[in-house]
Design an enzyme around this catalytic site. Structure first.
Site, PDB file in Angstrom:
ATOM      1  N   GLY A 101     -15.223  -8.771 -50.134  1.00 58.41           N
ATOM      2  CA  GLY A 101     -14.315  -7.684 -49.492  1.00 58.41           C
ATOM      3  C   GLY A 101     -13.002  -8.355 -48.953  1.00 58.41           C
ATOM      4  N   ALA A 137     -10.094  -7.353 -48.681  1.00 50.46           N
ATOM      5  CA  ALA A 137      -9.222  -6.470 -47.852  1.00 50.46           C
ATOM      6  C   ALA A 137      -9.822  -6.477 -46.268  1.00 50.46           C
ATOM      7  CB  ALA A 137      -9.065  -5.307 -48.384  1.00 50.46           C
ATOM      8  N   ASP A 138     -11.282  -7.015 -46.097  1.00 45.11           N
ATOM      9  CA  ASP A 138     -11.499  -7.152 -44.748  1.00 45.11           C
ATOM     10  C   ASP A 138     -11.596  -8.547 -44.234  1.00 45.11           C
ATOM     11  OD1 ASP A 138     -12.557  -4.715 -43.767  1.00 45.11           O
ATOM     12  OD2 ASP A 138     -14.092  -4.826 -45.367  1.00 45.11           O
ATOM     13  N   ILE A 139     -11.785  -9.448 -45.346  1.00 42.30           N
ATOM     14  CA  ILE A 139     -11.928 -10.987 -44.660  1.00 42.30           C
ATOM     15  C   ILE A 139     -10.709 -11.680 -44.718  1.00 42.30           C
ATOM     16  CG2 ILE A 139     -12.673 -13.178 -45.865  1.00 42.30           C
ATOM     17  CD1 ILE A 139     -15.110 -11.603 -46.931  1.00 42.30           C
TER      18      ILE A 139
END
Length: 405
Positions: free
Chosen positions: A173, A175-177
């Site tokens: 992920g 685009a989160d991390i």
């Protein structure tokens, strides 16, 4: 806690992945992170997976991985009492981190501006899909966002996929991390600045912005050449060789775009003729002939196992086998670098493993050792310590109180 952020006090109001990853980094580095949750808890508590013998299912692997080392308290921020408790906590904290959609904290009467009146040195950090209007109002400001959406919008999927143009989501992920990682850097930078100024500030990271910065190559390519980069499979548009190649038992990555590395690679695969061939003399020429370069390497790798390829090339040119997680966990590098951490899991008799902390410090080691908290596990402690004339919860020595540095 022994990490370099020992003494820093963080109120964590984040949920899901991006925000909790940021505060997990702060906790790993020694900060006292108090996770404020609603009565139902962070939704990721219910995401699994669970150990086979887990009798309580208080949380799963998703929650454990990014909430280790934190404490938990339940506050109902929609009530005057809950909002007052939060305000008392924040008045004595160094940092508040939240990843609500814009306007949520304002509607609760807990905006940055109001909290900063009580605590001028507060570093208030926000992580949203498209940022906070304080830093620039996006057309998408009110849109909810998930990793796959941001990967699509901000560039990753535009250059990740098969050569026929079919886009693919990157597995982790990112685009989160990555936004969460940048926010942790923003928090520590603001804390450093506050040591001298005595004043906190609002720190804002948009998932979209972070991923666009991660895709920096497409921006300069488009500016310099007018090109619109597209998916190219496992190849690189500017480097050759830079490929994933078949072995008898899997795949290997070989990258030798530097001319000296290319010469050494040719020698190791018993093709010294290529090293002196003027048609392959430079990286630019090899890029223009990348199909020939790939075919040449493939003819050699197809007859070798992964281990045979690594034995021949390892230490001479950049090479690595494509590995699954079982192979990675057996890699001695992971043990040597403490990159697989065992934690207890409530309700299970067995320890579980999560990814370790890649930041290494010689004098103030950051070694995660505490599991994620049960929902409201520290609520009794918090409520016993709180009163609205001040907050005695943060029992930090006076030498580190204030900015936590």
């Amino acid at each position: 806690m022994t990490g370099p952020l020992a003494g820093v006090r963080v109120v964590d109001m984040t949920h899901a992945l991006a925000g909790p990853y940021c505060t997990m980094l702060l906790a790993d580095l020694g900060a006292d992170v108090l996770k404020v949750e609603p009565a139902a808890g962070d939704t990721s508590r219910r995401a699994g997976p669970y150990p086979a013998d887990d009798t309580t299912r208080s949380f799963g692997g998703y929650f454990q991985s990014v909430n280790r080392g934190k404490r938990s308290v339940v506050l109902d921020l929609k009530t005057p009492e809950g909002a007052a408790d939060l305000r008392a906590l924040v008045a004595e904290a160094d940092v508040l981190v939240e990843n609500f959609t814009p306007g949520v904290m304002e509607r609760l009467g807990l905006s940055y501006e109001s909290l900063a009146v009580d605590n001028p040195r507060l570093v208030y950090a926000a992580l949203r899909g498209f940022g906070d209007p304080r830093s620039g109002e996006s057309l998408y400001q009110s849109w909810p966002a998930f990793d796959v959406v941001i990967q699509a919008m901000a560039g990753i999927m535009g250059i990740t996929g098969t050569e026929d143009g079919t886009p693919l989501k990157v597995g982790p992920g990112v685009a989160d991390i990555f936004p969460g990682t940048l926010l942790a850097l923003g928090v520590t930078s603001a804390l450093f600045e506050a040591r001298g100024s005595g004043r906190g500030q609002f720190v804002d990271v948009a998932m979209y912005d972070a991923v666009l910065s991660l895709c920096e190559r497409i921006v300069y390519q488009h500016s310099y050449t007018g090109e619109v980069p597209k998916p190219q499979g496992n190849r690189h548009p500017l480097l050759s060789p830079f490929d994933i190649l078949p072995a008898t038992d899997g795949w290997v990555a070989i990258a030798a775009p530097n001319d000296n590395r290319w010469h050494r690679l040719c020698e190791l695969i018993d093709r010294p003729d290529l090293a002196v061939n003027p048609e392959f003399a430079t990286n630019d020429l090899r890029v223009s002939r990348r199909d020939e370069v790939y075919k040449t390497l493939e003819e050699w790798t197809r007859g070798q196992s992964k281990e045979e390829i690594l034995a021949r090339l390892g230490g001479h040119v950049p090479v690595g086998a494509v590995r699954d997680v079982a192979e990675i966990m057996a890699d001695p590098h992971v043990a040597a670098r403490n990159m697989a951490i065992s934690l207890e899991h409530p309700g299970s008799a067995k320890a579980v493993t999560v990814a370790g902390q890649p930041l290494k410090f010689s004098r103030t080691p950051a070694i995660p050792s505490r599991r994620a908290p049960l929902l409201n596990e520290h609520g009794t402690q918090v409520r016993a310590s709180l009163d609205h004339r001040g907050c005695a919860l943060w029992t930090v020595p006076s030498t580190t109180a204030g900015l936590g540095l």
